[in-house]
Design a protein around this motif. Structure first.
Motif, PDB file in Angstrom:
ATOM      1  N   TRP A 119      22.415   9.982  57.321  1.00  0.00           N
ATOM      2  CA  TRP A 119      23.136  10.662  56.250  1.00  0.00           C
ATOM      3  C   TRP A 119      24.125  11.686  56.815  1.00  0.00           C
ATOM      4  N   HIS A 120      23.672  12.478  57.769  1.00  0.00           N
ATOM      5  CA  HIS A 120      24.471  13.511  58.449  1.00  0.00           C
ATOM      6  C   HIS A 120      25.165  14.455  57.459  1.00  0.00           C
ATOM      7  N   ILE A 121      24.448  14.811  56.405  1.00  0.00           N
ATOM      8  CA  ILE A 121      25.003  15.687  55.374  1.00  0.00           C
ATOM      9  C   ILE A 121      25.272  17.071  55.951  1.00  0.00           C
ATOM     10  N   ALA A 126      29.551  12.644  57.229  1.00  0.00           N
ATOM     11  CA  ALA A 126      28.463  12.380  56.276  1.00  0.00           C
ATOM     12  C   ALA A 126      28.790  11.159  55.429  1.00  0.00           C
ATOM     13  N   ARG A 127      27.762  10.365  55.144  1.00  0.00           N
ATOM     14  CA  ARG A 127      27.947   9.167  54.318  1.00  0.00           C
ATOM     15  C   ARG A 127      26.628   8.768  53.700  1.00  0.00           C
ATOM     16  N   LYS A 128      26.694   7.953  52.654  1.00  0.00           N
ATOM     17  CA  LYS A 128      25.499   7.385  52.053  1.00  0.00           C
ATOM     18  C   LYS A 128      25.186   6.072  52.770  1.00  0.00           C
ATOM     19  N   GLU A 246      28.966  13.904  48.097  1.00  0.00           N
ATOM     20  CA  GLU A 246      29.257  13.341  46.780  1.00  0.00           C
ATOM     21  C   GLU A 246      29.843  11.943  46.945  1.00  0.00           C
ATOM     22  N   VAL A 247      29.203  10.957  46.311  1.00  0.00           N
ATOM     23  CA  VAL A 247      29.637   9.562  46.388  1.00  0.00           C
ATOM     24  C   VAL A 247      29.683   8.991  44.974  1.00  0.00           C
ATOM     25  N   ASP A 248      30.843   8.514  44.567  1.00  0.00           N
ATOM     26  CA  ASP A 248      31.016   7.906  43.237  1.00  0.00           C
ATOM     27  C   ASP A 248      30.506   8.817  42.129  1.00  0.00           C
ATOM     28  N   GLY A 249      30.788  10.102  42.243  1.00  0.00           N
ATOM     29  CA  GLY A 249      30.416  11.069  41.221  1.00  0.00           C
ATOM     30  C   GLY A 249      28.979  11.526  41.271  1.00  0.00           C
TER      31      GLY A 249
END
Length: 347
Positions: A119-121, A126-128, A246-249
């Motif tokens: 995730w690397h938030i 960072a990504r899902k 935040e991904v797709d809202g």
């Protein structure tokens, strides 16, 4: 971790050599702004010792990107191959992390590294992750496969590609080590602020307890929901609204469930832990998210010398019994929730 705001009353120095204006040093370390204030006269040189200690520990743990290969990096690199000798401090840190993982029954786990790396938030990349990626790393997360040898000071991860991630407890551990340096140098009045991991040493220059503001988890740093008085205590706040992707809202916060592979999804927005040791506050502030509000309240009530302030997503504040008469609400946007909740969670 959220920053905790201090409300300090102006006052003059006293006969015990405590000053109104402290010696102060601020540096950017461990990816955050670190400040230490010492109020004892003729103790300015202790600041250098404090920051040297922090830099050594941060390098050993791997919290400084430009510090080369850390001891934790070496442990992770030798996963499934051989044990690695570490320093006394790092051994005790890993041991504490494993103990907390056991207390949480795996919902808090120091071997969560493969998942946090996916995730690397909080970082630019960072990504899902895809579900297939998550499914692939979940079997690697198991604190029971961390083998510790107390006599040899070695750490061994039994499975290849396992990774220790001490992000949930490292700053708390370092805050406690800083406090040791202060005590060894006869500092009695100080504030340690490691990017929101707070420790208040002694009393303020007027001889009263420090007044500490509790962060509003929905607002920018410095906005508070209330305040408490504290002395010789750690105050650590963790929440879901500071570091997120935040991904797709849809918003994904950084507190990941090592069993499900996704961020914890419950009613808690933020939790503040008040404790004697900062490593306890650091670990518990994360661990509580794995339990949810009711079970989290019940869990803290069973811990000696530990209290908590919970903020839920409906702007309600819940207090463990030791803080019911200590916490003062200062923000009209929030209300104090039903104190019977802790009893419901313990049934």
């Amino acid at each position: 971790m959220f920053i905790v705001l201090f409300f300090l009353t102006s006052c003059s120095s006293d006969d015990n050599g405590v000053m109104e204006t402290p010696y102060k040093q601020t540096e950017f370390l461990m990816g955050t702004v670190v400040t230490v204030k010492i109020y004892n006269e003729e103790k300015e040189t202790v600041l250098k010792k404090v920051f040297e200690r922090m830099e050594v520990l941060a390098s050993q743990i791997g919290l400084e990107e430009d510090a080369g290969v850390s001891q934790i990096d070496e442990v992770n690199a030798q996963a499934g191959i051989e044990p690695v000798i570490v320093s006394e401090e790092i051994f005790q840190l890993i041991k504490a992390g494993k103990d907390y993982s056991q207390k949480a029954e795996g919902s808090f786990d120091i071997t969560i590294g493969p998942l946090t790396s996916l995730w690397h938030i909080g970082y630019d990349d960072a990504r899902k992750p895809d579900q297939e990626e998550i499914d692939a790393v979940l079997p690697l997360i198991d604190y029971r496969k961390v083998i510790l040898d107390e006599e040899k000071h070695t750490v061994y991860l039994k499975e290849k590609d396992m990774r220790i991630d001490l992000g949930a407890i490292a700053k708390g551990f370092i805050a406690d080590q800083v406090n040791k340096v202060l005590e060894e140098n006869d500092v009695t009045t100080a504030i340690i602020d490691l990017g929101g991991n707070i420790y208040v040493e002694g009393t303020n220059p007027s001889g009263k307890e420090w007044t500490v503001g509790i962060q509003d988890p929905f607002s920018t740093r410095g906005e508070t929901v209330g305040k408490i008085e504290a002395s010789n205590q750690s105050i650590v706040t963790s929440g879901v609204y500071e570091r997120y992707l935040e991904v797709d809202g849809e918003r994904y916060h950084h507190l990941l469930d090592p069993k499900a592979g996704y961020p914890f999804d419950n009613e808690i927005a933020g939790v503040t832990i008040v404790s004697k040791k900062s490593i306890d506050g650091d670990a518990l502030s994360t661990l509580i998210f794995s339990k949810g509000l009711e079970d989290g309240m019940a869990f803290i009530e069973k811990q000696d010398g530990v209290e908590a302030i919970f903020v839920d997503k409906d702007n309600k504040i819940f207090l463990t019994s030791g803080l019911e008469d200590e916490f003062e609400l200062t923000n009209e946007s929030f209300i104090i929730g039903d104190s019977s909740l802790k009893n419901e969670g313990s049934e």
